[in-house]
Design a protein around this motif. Structure first.
Motif, short mmCIF file in Angstrom:
data_model
loop_
_atom_site.label_atom_id
_atom_site.label_comp_id
_atom_site.label_asym_id
_atom_site.label_seq_id
_atom_site.Cartn_x
_atom_site.Cartn_y
_atom_site.Cartn_z
N ILE A 1 0.93 -1.14 0.05
CA ILE A 1 -0.10 -0.07 0.06
C ILE A 1 0.90 1.37 0.13
CG2 ILE A 1 -1.90 1.30 1.09
CD1 ILE A 1 -2.58 -1.59 2.67
N ASP A 2 0.93 1.89 -1.11
CA ASP A 2 1.71 3.21 -1.20
C ASP A 2 1.29 4.47 -0.17
OD1 ASP A 2 3.21 2.28 -3.12
OD2 ASP A 2 1.89 2.69 -4.83
N GLU B 1 -2.10 6.24 -0.14
CA GLU B 1 -3.34 5.18 -0.75
C GLU B 1 -4.19 5.01 0.40
OE1 GLU B 1 -3.48 0.87 -3.06
OE2 GLU B 1 -1.64 1.79 -2.73
N GLU B 2 -5.43 4.55 0.16
CA GLU B 2 -6.54 4.16 1.26
C GLU B 2 -6.44 2.80 1.53
OE1 GLU B 2 -10.66 6.04 1.26
OE2 GLU B 2 -10.63 4.53 -0.45
N ILE C 1 -5.69 6.27 5.71
CA ILE C 1 -4.67 6.60 4.62
C ILE C 1 -3.25 6.03 5.14
CG2 ILE C 1 -3.49 8.36 3.16
CD1 ILE C 1 -6.58 8.07 2.65
#
Length: 247
Positions: free
Chosen positions: A65-66, A69-70, A80
């Motif tokens: 997950i960047d 990103e959510e 987030i």
């Protein structure tokens, strides 16, 4: 979901339901048991290697997950990513922040879907009692007021099972059971009342076609006092016996 982990002496153990993924859209899952680094799990038909020790109840990232990103749980964003979250690592407050910052208003917009019943009326096979409640079993229960008569209640049940063996075999009775417990003797106040409420709940349970309440006669949870907590009952369904003859 299957989990493979190394146990004592290098042996491998297989466990089920180590993680819980609630919605197919989720990019995190809930850890149901403490899990060690290096543990391998199979989730969504893909192998995932746990990258760090993760405590029970925490979240694990199912994908990378960047930052920004959510993080999705229950099918909705719960926050987030405050930094890059690698696949197989723990997701918590150290790498997750609120997504509400800077927003003036928030609206909950669930994606609700109507579930249509195949019939207007649904049915199940049950046993309707005289008070309108419905049980899914038709059993005889022996409930003792005090732990001192656990063994006596057990012997009553064993004797009844032998006597009514044919009825049980033919499913006229689903079974005969007792509920041993260590309470009811020297309890006082709310402690005693809590025990009485639990036992009264069993007496009134619709799965019991008939109930025999067994007392000793010297306990604080005397049958005469227990009846006050039970309240109204059908005297053809609920019977009482004091083993000492006292009331």
């Amino acid at each position: 979901m299957l989990c493979v982990t190394r146990g004592k002496k290098g042996l491998f153990m297989i466990k089920k339901n180590i993680f819980l993924k609630i919605n197919s859209k989720d990019n995190v899952a809930i850890v149901l048991y403490p899990i060690k680094k290096g543990t391998k799990i199979n989730i969504d038909d893909r192998e995932l290697v746990v990258q760090e020790d993760i405590p029970k109840g925490y979240k694990i990232a199912l994908t990378s997950i960047d930052k920004g990103e959510e993080v999705i749980k229950y099918g909705y964003g719960i926050g987030i990513a405050s930094q890059l979250i690698k696949r197989g690592t723990c997701v918590h407050i150290h790498n997750l922040k609120t997504g509400l910052k800077g927003k003036i208003e928030y609206r909950y917009k669930p994606d609700l879907k109507e579930i249509k019943s195949p019939n207007d009326m649904l049915y199940f096979r049950g046993y309707e009692r005289d008070n309108g409640q419905v049980g899914i079993r038709n059993e005889i229960w022996v409930i003792n007021t005090v732990g001192c008569v656990n063994k006596a209640a057990e012997k009553i049940v064993l004797s009844a099972k032998q006597k009514y063996e044919n009825e049980i075999e033919n499913s006229e009775i689903d079974g005969i059971f007792n509920f041993p417990h260590p309470f009811g003797c020297s309890q006082l106040g709310e402690d005693l009342l809590n025990t009485q409420k639990v036992l009264a709940g069993l007496v009134k349970h619709p799965n019991a076609a008939g109930v025999l309440i067994v007392g000793l006669g010297c306990e604080n949870n005397l049958i005469s006092e227990f009846k006050k907590v039970i309240g109204d009952y059908n005297n053809s369904r609920v019977k009482f016996i004091n083993l000492s003859g006292r009331r």
